[in-house]
Design a protein around this motif. Structure first.
Motif, PDB file in Angstrom:
ATOM      1  N   ASP A  82     -75.859 -16.998-138.843  1.00 30.73           N
ATOM      2  CA  ASP A  82     -75.465 -16.548-137.509  1.00 30.73           C
ATOM      3  C   ASP A  82     -76.320 -17.244-136.459  1.00 30.73           C
ATOM      4  N   ARG A  83     -75.765 -17.409-135.285  1.00 27.04           N
ATOM      5  CA  ARG A  83     -76.485 -18.088-134.200  1.00 27.04           C
ATOM      6  C   ARG A  83     -77.778 -17.378-133.824  1.00 27.04           C
ATOM      7  N   GLU A  84     -77.819 -16.094-133.993  1.00 30.00           N
ATOM      8  CA  GLU A  84     -78.997 -15.315-133.623  1.00 30.00           C
ATOM      9  C   GLU A  84     -80.008 -15.170-134.763  1.00 30.00           C
ATOM     10  N   ASP A  85     -79.662 -15.683-135.937  1.00 32.45           N
ATOM     11  CA  ASP A  85     -80.549 -15.554-137.106  1.00 32.45           C
ATOM     12  C   ASP A  85     -81.783 -16.434-136.912  1.00 32.45           C
ATOM     13  N   PRO A  86     -82.981 -15.838-136.982  1.00 37.28           N
ATOM     14  CA  PRO A  86     -84.199 -16.636-136.789  1.00 37.28           C
ATOM     15  C   PRO A  86     -84.404 -17.702-137.884  1.00 37.28           C
ATOM     16  N   ARG A  88     -82.222 -19.720-138.769  1.00 33.72           N
ATOM     17  CA  ARG A  88     -81.410 -20.891-138.415  1.00 33.72           C
ATOM     18  C   ARG A  88     -82.300 -22.078-138.017  1.00 33.72           C
ATOM     19  N   GLN A  89     -83.410 -21.809-137.364  1.00 36.91           N
ATOM     20  CA  GLN A  89     -84.349 -22.867-136.976  1.00 36.91           C
ATOM     21  C   GLN A  89     -84.936 -23.540-138.218  1.00 36.91           C
TER      22      GLN A  89
END
Length: 142
Positions: A82-86, A88-89
């Protein structure tokens, strides 16, 4: 026969240029990787602990980065998070590092190919020149 000799000379010179350019590229990529001071992770499938300075060590490091990133993200790739998942970075950084390492692997391959093509051109040029210098050679007409 003069044309064969000239073409042989040109082919040989181009071959030498290809070998030098390919060799210089191979060395440059190796030095740049070495300057990054990266070591293949200890849990890599192969070349663990080796300095990343060649195509095989770069590939090994890229593979283990992928494994570590997937472990950290629960098996999900950047696109699956998800775009808000930390996390993802983490996935994005791993993807960037892998792409950089794979680019160096491709550069090594292209450099090796250039050297191989150059060696073939040199041999072809020498062959053409030898044919032109052979008094028993029969001119080929098309």
């Amino acid at each position: 026969m003069r044309t064969s000799r000239t073409m042989g000379t040109i082919l040989t010179i181009l071959g030498i240029i290809f070998v030098i350019a390919g060799g210089a590229t191979y060395v440059m990529v190796s030095q740049e990787l070495s300057r990054a001071n990266v070591t293949v992770a200890d849990d890599a499938a192969f070349l663990a602990g080796d300095e990343v300075d060649g195509p095989f060590s770069a590939y090994a490091q890229a593979q283990i980065i992928d494994k570590h990133a997937l472990d950290a993200t629960g098996g999900k790739t950047y696109a699956e998070l998800d775009r808000e998942d930390p996390l993802r970075q983490t996935a994005m950084s791993a993807s960037f590092l892998r792409a950089s390492l794979f680019t160096s692997v491709v550069a090594f391959g292209v450099a090796a190919m250039a050297m191989g093509v150059g060696a073939g051109m040199i041999l072809g040029g020498i062959g053409l020149r030898a044919r032109a210098d052979d008094p028993a050679a029969v001119p080929v007409t098309v």
